[in-house]
Structure formats: structure tokens, C-alpha cells
Design a protein around this motif. Structure first.
Motif, mmCIF file in Angstrom:
data_model
loop_
_atom_site.group_PDB
_atom_site.id
_atom_site.type_symbol
_atom_site.label_atom_id
_atom_site.label_comp_id
_atom_site.label_asym_id
_atom_site.label_seq_id
_atom_site.Cartn_x
_atom_site.Cartn_y
_atom_site.Cartn_z
ATOM 1 N N LEU A 76 0.810 -1.211 0.000
ATOM 2 C CA LEU A 76 0.000 0.000 0.000
ATOM 3 C C LEU A 76 0.847 1.267 0.000
ATOM 4 O O LEU A 76 0.480 2.268 -0.633
ATOM 5 C CB LEU A 76 -0.936 -0.019 1.211
ATOM 6 N N ALA B 109 1.650 1.862 -3.598
ATOM 7 C CA ALA B 109 0.442 2.167 -4.365
ATOM 8 C C ALA B 109 0.001 3.611 -4.114
ATOM 9 O O ALA B 109 -0.426 4.304 -5.035
ATOM 10 C CB ALA B 109 -0.669 1.199 -3.999
ATOM 11 N N LEU C 150 -5.988 -1.744 -0.700
ATOM 12 C CA LEU C 150 -6.038 -0.735 -1.754
ATOM 13 C C LEU C 150 -7.478 -0.466 -2.176
ATOM 14 O O LEU C 150 -7.873 0.692 -2.370
ATOM 15 C CB LEU C 150 -5.210 -1.198 -2.954
#
Length: 273
Positions: free
Chosen positions: A161, A164, A191
Motif C-alpha cells: 500500500l 500504491a 487498496l
């Protein structure tokens, strides 16, 4: 049944679909699939992608060489990709990127050279990119920061994460596939909870990684289609992805997930839908 499904990354030229492509596409259209972006992964598959897109109304194409195919590229491969990209059916340069998860992956410097060359081509042609990133988050981000005008999607995202979030802040779309239905997909579940709907895309990477737990291959007119995992992923499995994301978010329906991803795909790839 859901409608308006757009699969932004599939390999419908895979041998498991050989000889029955028309049948498979007809079946997918009947199951709510509106458009498929057929992905190139090296020069030959990029040629096939363009040919398929020029033959089938529901297919668009991306052209590119992904990181595990970059060794031994011909000197003028960028010229070949540029020529393929002249087709009106080509909507992206991809899949391209970096891969450290494959045991026999090419040297990092060889991957990076090809990645940068293709990013430059995308800038030149003003096309979005579809990025393959496996266990190479830090380097992918480092390289992309040198190309601030590049826009595109992280294909079959599986990043922790923290990475991301950086890619989202850089403006990239995150493309989630059936891998989110797998038991070890906590990073995708996390996510899905927080991704802005405006940056969500959906894909299957067909025929790879079908919905988890499917026991029997699907039957299409009595023809079994068995992919690399024993059963082929098909674009219609995006329905399972949307259901999983909707259950995780608890603020929208699966159809709303599909609709949002469709709008995003149309915007990013300028799709004729």
C-alpha cells in the motif's frame, strides 16, 4: 448479469483461445463485456494485438515489450513499435515495466533501458502506458519520476500500500483483477478500501489468474478452455472482481464499480465506447 464491462488488460491471443476466438468473444459479449484491450508483451504479440483489434470491434490494442522479453531485442524495435502504433486501434504502449519477481528475470539495467525507451515513445506519441510491475516498486517509481508527462495504468497491481499510494499521488490508475479474490491478497483488499473511484480500472490478464476457487473450466459450446492455471481467466470474471471490491468498500454496488472503471478506461485510453 452486469453490463458495460471493460477489461483493460488481456491476452486473447494466448494459445488456449486459438481457433475459437470468435466463439469466446461472442460469449463474453453476451456476458456483459463491452471492450477488451488486447495487450502486447513482445514484438510478435504486439503485431497480433493490432491484427486482432483491426478484426474485432470489441478489441483495442496496446503494443510493447514487457521486461522479461527485453534481452536480445533488435536494434530498431522502437521503430517497429512506432509503426504498429500508427494503427487507430492502438490505445497504449504496454505492457512495459520492471520485473524482479521472475526467477530468471533479465538484468535490471537491461530492463530499465527498454522501459525508458518505451516511456520516451509514449511521450512522443502522446499515448498512455500500461505498466508491468512485479516486486520492483521502488525502481518503477524512480524511473517514472523522470517522465512527469507520462500517464497510464499499473496493470494487475499488487504493490504494498505504501507504494500504491505514491503511484496514485503521481496520477496513475490502479488496475485490479481476479487476484483480489485470492487468500493472500491483503494488499489489494487494503487498496480497494481507499482507492479513489476516479483512479480505478478493472482487468483479468486473461488467461492468467482466474477467480479463486473455480473448480471446473468454463464450457463454451462444449469446448473446454484451460489456461495456465488449469482454467482460463475470461474478461467476464471482472464481475467477480467488482463484487469483491464492492463488498470491501461497502459504499457502492458491483455495477457502480464496473461503471466507474468503464468511465475511467474511456477517459485514459480514449476508447470508442
Amino acid at each position: 448479469m452486469y453490463s458495460g464491462i471493460v477489461d483493460i488488460h488481456a491476452h486473447m491471443d494466448d494459445p488456449c483461445f486459438r481457433g475459437i476466438t470468435d466463439l469466446v468473444l461472442s460469449h463474453q459479449k453476451a456476458h456483459g463485456v463491452e471492450r477488451i484491450i488486447q495487450s502486447g508483451s513482445e514484438l510478435v504479440s504486439s503485431q497480433r494485438s493490432v491484427a486482432m483489434a483491426e478484426k474485432h470491434d470489441m478489441i483495442s490494442a496496446s503494443v510493447g515489450v514487457y521486461p522479461n522479453e527485453v534481452v536480445g531485442l533488435p536494434d530498431h524495435y522502437i521503430d517497429q513499435l512506432r509503426e504498429l502504433a500508427k494503427s487507430s486501434q492502438v490505445v497504449a504502449i504496454g505492457e512495459i515495466g520492471m520485473d524482479y519477481g521472475y526467477e530468471l528475470h533479465p538484468p535490471a539495467e537491461t530492463q530499465e533501458k527498454a522501459f525508458r525507451e518505451q516511456l520516451s515513445l509514449a511521450v512522443e506519441l502522446n499515448l498512455p502506458v500500461v505498466i508491468h510491475n512485479r516486486e520492483a516498486d521502488a525502481d518503477v517509481i524512480r524511473i517514472l519520476q523522470d517522465y512527469p508527462s507520462v500517464h497510464g495504468a499499473i496493470h494487475r497491481v499488487f504493490s504494498p500500500l505504501k507504494y500504491a499510494r505514491i503511484l496514485l499521488k503521481m496520477g496513475f490508475y490502479m488496475s485490479i483483477g481476479p487476484q483480489i479474490t485470492y487468500p493472500d491478497s491483503e494488499c489489494l483488499v487494503d487498496l480497494a478500501r481507499e482507492i479513489p473511484m476516479s483512479q480505478l480500472l478493472l482487468e483479468t490478464d486473461a488467461p492468467f489468474l482466474p477467480t479463486y476457487g473455480m473448480k471446473e473450466p468454463p464450457l463454451l459450446a462444449e469446448r473446454r478452455i484451460e489456461g495456465p492455471q488449469g482454467i482460463a481467466a475470461l474478461p467476464s470474471m471482472i464481475a467477480d472482481v467488482a463484487e469483491k471490491i464492492a463488498s470491501v468498500r461497502n459504499d457502492c454496488t458491483p455495477q457502480e464499480i464496473i461503471d466507474a472503471a468503464r468511465v475511467n478506461a474511456e477517459k485514459l485510453f480514449r476508447l470508442p465506447i
